[in-house]
Design a protein around this motif. Structure first.
Motif, PDB file in Angstrom:
ATOM      1  N   PRO A  47      48.545  42.615 108.212  1.00 17.53           N
ATOM      2  CA  PRO A  47      48.732  43.808 107.385  1.00 17.53           C
ATOM      3  C   PRO A  47      49.900  43.641 106.426  1.00 17.53           C
ATOM      4  CG  PRO A  47      49.609  44.166 109.579  1.00 17.53           C
ATOM      5  CD  PRO A  47      48.905  42.838 109.620  1.00 17.53           C
ATOM      6  N   CYS A  48      50.023  44.577 105.495  1.00 13.51           N
ATOM      7  CA  CYS A  48      51.069  44.518 104.478  1.00 13.51           C
ATOM      8  C   CYS A  48      52.451  44.717 105.096  1.00 13.51           C
ATOM      9  CB  CYS A  48      50.809  45.600 103.429  1.00 13.51           C
ATOM     10  SG  CYS A  48      52.028  45.648 102.099  1.00 13.51           S
ATOM     11  N   THR A  49      53.354  43.785 104.826  1.00 12.89           N
ATOM     12  CA  THR A  49      54.732  43.883 105.292  1.00 12.89           C
ATOM     13  C   THR A  49      55.673  43.397 104.198  1.00 12.89           C
ATOM     14  OG1 THR A  49      54.685  41.666 106.267  1.00 12.89           O
ATOM     15  CG2 THR A  49      54.126  43.515 107.722  1.00 12.89           C
ATOM     16  N   ASP A  50      56.934  43.778 104.297  1.00  9.35           N
ATOM     17  CA  ASP A  50      57.951  43.264 103.382  1.00  9.35           C
ATOM     18  C   ASP A  50      58.419  41.900 103.877  1.00  9.35           C
ATOM     19  OD1 ASP A  50      58.064  45.467 101.613  1.00  9.35           O
ATOM     20  OD2 ASP A  50      59.335  46.559 103.036  1.00  9.35           O
ATOM     21  N   ASP A  56      65.724  40.905  97.253  1.00  8.56           N
ATOM     22  CA  ASP A  56      66.248  39.760  96.506  1.00  8.56           C
ATOM     23  C   ASP A  56      65.140  39.071  95.727  1.00  8.56           C
ATOM     24  OD1 ASP A  56      68.792  40.200  97.427  1.00  8.56           O
ATOM     25  OD2 ASP A  56      68.697  38.686  99.010  1.00  8.56           O
ATOM     26  N   LEU A  57      63.972  38.910  96.349  1.00  5.56           N
ATOM     27  CA  LEU A  57      62.834  38.286  95.665  1.00  5.56           C
ATOM     28  C   LEU A  57      62.424  39.101  94.446  1.00  5.56           C
ATOM     29  CD1 LEU A  57      60.579  37.167  98.655  1.00  5.56           C
ATOM     30  CD2 LEU A  57      61.777  35.664  97.048  1.00  5.56           C
ATOM     31  N   ALA A  58      62.371  40.418  94.620  1.00  3.21           N
ATOM     32  CA  ALA A  58      61.993  41.281  93.504  1.00  3.21           C
ATOM     33  C   ALA A  58      62.984  41.158  92.355  1.00  3.21           C
ATOM     34  CB  ALA A  58      61.884  42.724  93.973  1.00  3.21           C
ATOM     35  N   GLN A  59      64.265  41.167  92.671  1.00  2.00           N
ATOM     36  CA  GLN A  59      65.276  41.061  91.618  1.00  2.00           C
ATOM     37  C   GLN A  59      65.237  39.690  90.962  1.00  2.00           C
ATOM     38  OE1 GLN A  59      67.224  43.717  90.467  1.00  2.00           O
ATOM     39  NE2 GLN A  59      67.399  42.221  88.802  1.00  2.00           N
ATOM     40  N   GLN A  60      65.021  38.643  91.762  1.00  2.00           N
ATOM     41  CA  GLN A  60      64.896  37.298  91.200  1.00  2.00           C
ATOM     42  C   GLN A  60      63.736  37.218  90.219  1.00  2.00           C
ATOM     43  OE1 GLN A  60      64.664  34.323  94.331  1.00  2.00           O
ATOM     44  NE2 GLN A  60      66.365  35.295  95.432  1.00  2.00           N
ATOM     45  N   ALA A  91      50.385  46.548  95.744  1.00  2.00           N
ATOM     46  CA  ALA A  91      50.465  45.304  96.517  1.00  2.00           C
ATOM     47  C   ALA A  91      49.902  45.510  97.920  1.00  2.00           C
ATOM     48  CB  ALA A  91      51.910  44.814  96.585  1.00  2.00           C
ATOM     49  N   CYS A  92      50.252  46.625  98.535  1.00  2.00           N
ATOM     50  CA  CYS A  92      49.716  46.904  99.871  1.00  2.00           C
ATOM     51  C   CYS A  92      48.241  47.275  99.828  1.00  2.00           C
ATOM     52  CB  CYS A  92      50.533  48.003 100.551  1.00  2.00           C
ATOM     53  SG  CYS A  92      52.100  47.409 101.249  1.00  2.00           S
ATOM     54  N   ARG A  93      47.785  47.869  98.745  1.00  2.00           N
ATOM     55  CA  ARG A  93      46.355  48.140  98.613  1.00  2.00           C
ATOM     56  C   ARG A  93      45.570  46.831  98.561  1.00  2.00           C
ATOM     57  NH1 ARG A  93      43.203  50.375 100.288  1.00  2.00           N
ATOM     58  NH2 ARG A  93      41.710  50.292  98.555  1.00  2.00           N
ATOM     59  N   ALA A 164      56.732  44.120  92.974  1.00  2.00           N
ATOM     60  CA  ALA A 164      56.660  44.153  94.433  1.00  2.00           C
ATOM     61  C   ALA A 164      56.247  42.787  94.937  1.00  2.00           C
ATOM     62  CB  ALA A 164      55.662  45.212  94.896  1.00  2.00           C
ATOM     63  N   VAL A 165      56.817  42.388  96.059  1.00  2.00           N
ATOM     64  CA  VAL A 165      56.438  41.162  96.763  1.00  2.00           C
ATOM     65  C   VAL A 165      56.123  41.568  98.194  1.00  2.00           C
ATOM     66  CG1 VAL A 165      57.078  38.802  97.363  1.00  2.00           C
ATOM     67  CG2 VAL A 165      58.073  39.882  95.315  1.00  2.00           C
ATOM     68  N   LYS A 166      54.888  41.321  98.630  1.00  2.00           N
ATOM     69  CA  LYS A 166      54.460  41.732  99.961  1.00  2.00           C
ATOM     70  C   LYS A 166      53.773  40.565 100.669  1.00  2.00           C
ATOM     71  CE  LYS A 166      55.583  46.150  99.457  1.00  2.00           C
ATOM     72  NZ  LYS A 166      56.601  46.829 100.299  1.00  2.00           N
TER      73      LYS A 166
END
Length: 215
Positions: A47-50, A56-60, A91-93, A164-166
């Motif tokens: 399932p969708c998780t962070d 940090d990944l998002a800001q990068q 992203a979770c969808r 978003a990174v999921k």
């Protein structure tokens, strides 16, 4: 692949970066670019998780996009609370819904309809998607080597971004960019989640990405 725009209703550009590329179709002033997948599907569907250090990944990712915009002589994108919420949601969808497309099969929403559902008023909006890349560098390399994805990220008309990174799903890691120019500045507020059922526009079927391979 032709470019299109939606006057005050939005500009729909969408793409996925990785192993598979598919062509795009323009329909009724909306553009849905290529999609790409980066790795072979994994056997266990999660399932969708962070991911660890997801912020940090998002800001990068935002920093990497803005670095490319600087090289191109284009102004930076400002991070948007609303666009980030849309990116997180979609992203979770993709993961929990078990699909990989710019059109959500549950309700038929496209990026412009999702933005409306979140209360984000835009003059122009776009969406870039990627799956299977494990690092920002891999995702950016795939996007920058796709002419339409690159053009989307470097478009000087865009002024705001949410990413978003999921982790989870068939490809392990999913990357979502929502890029836009708001209808008016200084009016953004935290949006409500969209409804699960949305009526697609009459031309929704023709706005889906085509399945023709593209170099």
């Amino acid at each position: 692949m032709a470019a299109g725009n939606r006057s005050k209703a939005g500009f729909l550009t969408a793409s996925l970066a990785g192993l598979m590329l598919a062509g795009c179709q323009e329909a009724s002033n909306a553009l849905a670019p290529d999609k790409v997948v980066g790795v072979q599907p994994i056997s266990a569907i999660e399932p969708c998780t962070d991911p660890a250090a997801s912020e940090d990944l998002a800001q990068q990712l935002i920093d990497a996009i803005n670095a490319e915009r600087r090289k191109a002589g284009v102004g930076p994108l400002k991070r948007s609370v609303s666009l980030t919420a849309i990116a997180d949601y979609y992203a979770c969808r993709l993961i929990d819904g078990g699909f990989f497309d710019h059109v959500d099969p549950e309700g038929g929403s496209t990026v412009d309809y999702r933005a409306i559902g979140f209360g984000y008023a835009f003059a122009k909006i776009g969406e870039n998607l990627a799956a299977g890349q494990t690092t920002v560098e891999e995702a950016m390399t795939n996007w920058m080597h796709s002419p339409k994805h690159r053009a989307n990220m470097l478009d000087p008309a865009f002024t705001e971004i949410g990413v978003a990174v999921k982790d989870g799903g068939e490809y392990g890691r999913y990357w979502v960019q929502e890029i836009a120019r708001p209808l008016a500045t200084g009016t953004e507020s935290r949006p409500p989640p969209p409804t699960s059922q949305q009526t697609p526009p009459d031309d929704a079927a023709s706005s889906q990405p085509a399945n023709t391979p593209k170099e």
